[in-house]
Design an enzyme around this catalytic site. Structure first.
Site, PDB file in Angstrom:
ATOM      1  N   HIS A  43      29.396 -28.201  85.432  1.00 39.41           N
ATOM      2  CA  HIS A  43      28.524 -28.573  86.544  1.00 39.41           C
ATOM      3  C   HIS A  43      29.437 -29.003  87.675  1.00 39.41           C
ATOM      4  CE1 HIS A  43      24.654 -29.628  84.068  1.00 39.41           C
ATOM      5  NE2 HIS A  43      24.764 -28.351  84.327  1.00 39.41           N
ATOM      6  N   ASP A  66      26.802 -41.861  88.860  1.00 45.65           N
ATOM      7  CA  ASP A  66      26.066 -40.593  88.792  1.00 45.65           C
ATOM      8  C   ASP A  66      25.227 -40.314  90.035  1.00 45.65           C
ATOM      9  OD1 ASP A  66      24.823 -38.250  88.134  1.00 45.65           O
ATOM     10  OD2 ASP A  66      23.729 -39.035  86.400  1.00 45.65           O
ATOM     11  N   HIS A 107      25.354 -37.423  92.887  1.00 44.11           N
ATOM     12  CA  HIS A 107      26.035 -36.192  93.276  1.00 44.11           C
ATOM     13  C   HIS A 107      26.176 -36.101  94.793  1.00 44.11           C
ATOM     14  CE1 HIS A 107      24.369 -34.116  89.395  1.00 44.11           C
ATOM     15  NE2 HIS A 107      24.894 -35.298  89.158  1.00 44.11           N
ATOM     16  N   ASP A 146      30.415 -32.034  83.525  1.00 48.00           N
ATOM     17  CA  ASP A 146      29.899 -32.295  84.867  1.00 48.00           C
ATOM     18  C   ASP A 146      30.982 -33.051  85.639  1.00 48.00           C
ATOM     19  OD1 ASP A 146      28.612 -33.784  87.052  1.00 48.00           O
ATOM     20  OD2 ASP A 146      26.717 -33.076  86.210  1.00 48.00           O
ATOM     21  N   HIS A 203      30.034 -36.500  86.834  1.00 43.17           N
ATOM     22  CA  HIS A 203      29.864 -37.444  85.723  1.00 43.17           C
ATOM     23  C   HIS A 203      31.204 -37.880  85.125  1.00 43.17           C
ATOM     24  CE1 HIS A 203      25.532 -35.791  84.860  1.00 43.17           C
ATOM     25  NE2 HIS A 203      25.666 -36.260  86.081  1.00 43.17           N
ATOM     26  N   GLU A 251      26.036 -32.588  77.574  1.00 47.83           N
ATOM     27  CA  GLU A 251      26.610 -32.811  78.906  1.00 47.83           C
ATOM     28  C   GLU A 251      27.423 -34.096  78.922  1.00 47.83           C
ATOM     29  OE1 GLU A 251      23.894 -32.298  82.159  1.00 47.83           O
ATOM     30  OE2 GLU A 251      25.329 -33.070  83.634  1.00 47.83           O
ATOM     31  N   TYR A 275      14.984 -34.415  82.056  1.00 42.93           N
ATOM     32  CA  TYR A 275      15.711 -35.687  82.087  1.00 42.93           C
ATOM     33  C   TYR A 275      15.110 -36.733  81.153  1.00 42.93           C
ATOM     34  CZ  TYR A 275      18.253 -34.171  86.238  1.00 42.93           C
ATOM     35  OH  TYR A 275      19.062 -33.513  87.113  1.00 42.93           O
ATOM     36  N   ARG A 286      10.581 -34.031  84.548  1.00 39.25           N
ATOM     37  CA  ARG A 286      10.099 -35.288  83.987  1.00 39.25           C
ATOM     38  C   ARG A 286       9.249 -35.064  82.743  1.00 39.25           C
ATOM     39  NH1 ARG A 286      11.197 -36.101  89.051  1.00 39.25           N
ATOM     40  NH2 ARG A 286       9.427 -34.892  89.811  1.00 39.25           N
ATOM     41  N   HIS A 298      18.310 -26.204  81.329  1.00 38.87           N
ATOM     42  CA  HIS A 298      18.560 -27.648  81.277  1.00 38.87           C
ATOM     43  C   HIS A 298      17.309 -28.335  80.738  1.00 38.87           C
ATOM     44  CE1 HIS A 298      19.681 -31.695  82.322  1.00 38.87           C
ATOM     45  NE2 HIS A 298      20.770 -31.334  82.986  1.00 38.87           N
ATOM     46  N   HIS A 342      21.189 -33.994  78.058  1.00 42.27           N
ATOM     47  CA  HIS A 342      21.881 -35.277  78.149  1.00 42.27           C
ATOM     48  C   HIS A 342      21.764 -35.946  76.785  1.00 42.27           C
ATOM     49  CE1 HIS A 342      20.997 -35.491  82.784  1.00 42.27           C
ATOM     50  NE2 HIS A 342      21.698 -34.439  82.431  1.00 42.27           N
ATOM     51  N   GLU A 370      24.953 -28.543  91.288  1.00 38.52           N
ATOM     52  CA  GLU A 370      23.777 -29.432  91.283  1.00 38.52           C
ATOM     53  C   GLU A 370      23.935 -30.414  92.431  1.00 38.52           C
ATOM     54  OE1 GLU A 370      24.671 -31.136  87.384  1.00 38.52           O
ATOM     55  OE2 GLU A 370      22.884 -30.145  86.608  1.00 38.52           O
TER      56      GLU A 370
HETATM   57 ZN    ZN Z   1      24.174 -36.184  87.359  1.00 35.17          ZN
HETATM   58 FE    FE Z   2      25.003 -32.243  85.509  1.00 39.69          FE
HETATM   59 FE    FE Z   3      22.330 -32.805  83.638  1.00 35.58          FE
END
Ligand code: ZN
Ligand code: FE
Ligand code: FE
Length: 274
Positions: free
Chosen positions: A211, A224, A226, A176, A179, A142, A70, A37, A67, A107, A256
């Protein structure tokens, strides 16, 4: 041999992530560069990083994947959020050079009502200010599910970002599976067709990482969420086709999925068994 790993916590240190990956049967891993975050990254411990590099050489690791947090949104409406994206990515990419020749995934962002066109413009503004000629890291866009106002759920949008980035030899794509499936690309029943489309629009040589996530939702749901491998709408047969596909099987793959470490170890063993 499949190059596979999962998401690990950077708080244990770099060398320990490498050791944890080995213990799980993996030969690569993904980690957040800092609190997902946002917030400050820990100061660089070169000894720890060099120990990881040595371990990776000894055990034939494939490239690892950092990565971005987010909260990094280069196409926010809010100037401060865009500034945070710039400072964070610039700092992350400088730090990545202590781990040369690896990959950094982010992202593309959410345009929050400004429109995809404006979103792409702002994403490229960021990339055109943080990439530099001699960097060794490959920066991955991604593929997104298209929830909310996410940019990057269509291959055309990713192509456009690449086109408008000056140093685009530094760019690649991380696909991904959850995704793209949620985004409407049917990798379950038409993997070949999706890869052909990817190649036609983006160019398959841009594909640098996967991913691996199953999806809690149906094709084209733009959700989205997972799911564990084989327990979602993509299903185990499709994952077997993915990890044994002649184009995909050499790429580093990162789980993930909603798992603890023992669950990751089981999924890694399962996917390696194909
Ligand atoms: Zn995701
Ligand atoms: Fe991902
Ligand atoms: Fe991601």
């Amino acid at each position: 041999m499949l190059n596979i790993g999962c998401h690990l916590s950077v708080s244990q240190g770099y060398e320990n992530m490498g050791r944890q990956a080995l213990a799980l049967g993996a030969n690569t891993f993904q980690f957040f560069t800092r609190n997902p975050r946002g917030g400050k990254a820990k100061s660089i411990d070169t000894e720890d990083i060099n120990n990881l590099i040595k371990l990776m050489e000894e055990h034939n690791f494939s490239k690892i994947l950092a990565h971005a947090p987010y909260t990094l949104n280069p196409c926010s409406k809010d100037e401060r959020t865009r500034q945070f994206a710039f400072e964070t990515m610039a700092d992350d990419l400088r730090r990545m050079e202590y781990l040369p020749d690896n990959m950094y995934n982010f992202h593309p962002g959410s345009h929050v009502g400004q429109g995809t066109e404006k979103g792409i413009e702002l994403i490229c503004e960021l990339l055109n200010s943080v990439l530099w000629e001699d960097m060794s890291t490959t920066v991955l866009l991604e593929t997104m599910s298209g929830k909310g106002s996410e940019v990057g759920s269509r291959f055309e949008e990713l192509r456009e970002i690449i086109n408008r980035t000056e140093l685009n030899t530094k760019l690649g794509i991380c696909l991904d599976t959850c995704h793209v499936f949620d985004g409407g690309y049917d990798i379950k029943d038409n993997l070949e067709g999706v890869l052909e489309e990817f190649d036609r629009i983006i160019g398959i040589s841009r594909l640098k990482a996967l991913h691996l996530n199953d999806s809690k939702n149906v094709l084209g749901s733009h959700k989205d969420r997972h799911e564990k491998i084989g327990e979602g709408y993509i299903g185990l047969d499709a994952f077997e086709r993915i990890v044994t596909h002649p184009i995909l099987r050499t790429l580093p793959c990162f789980l993930e999925t909603p798992n603890e470490l023992d669950g990751y170890a089981r999924e890694i063993a399962l996917l390696k068994s194909f």
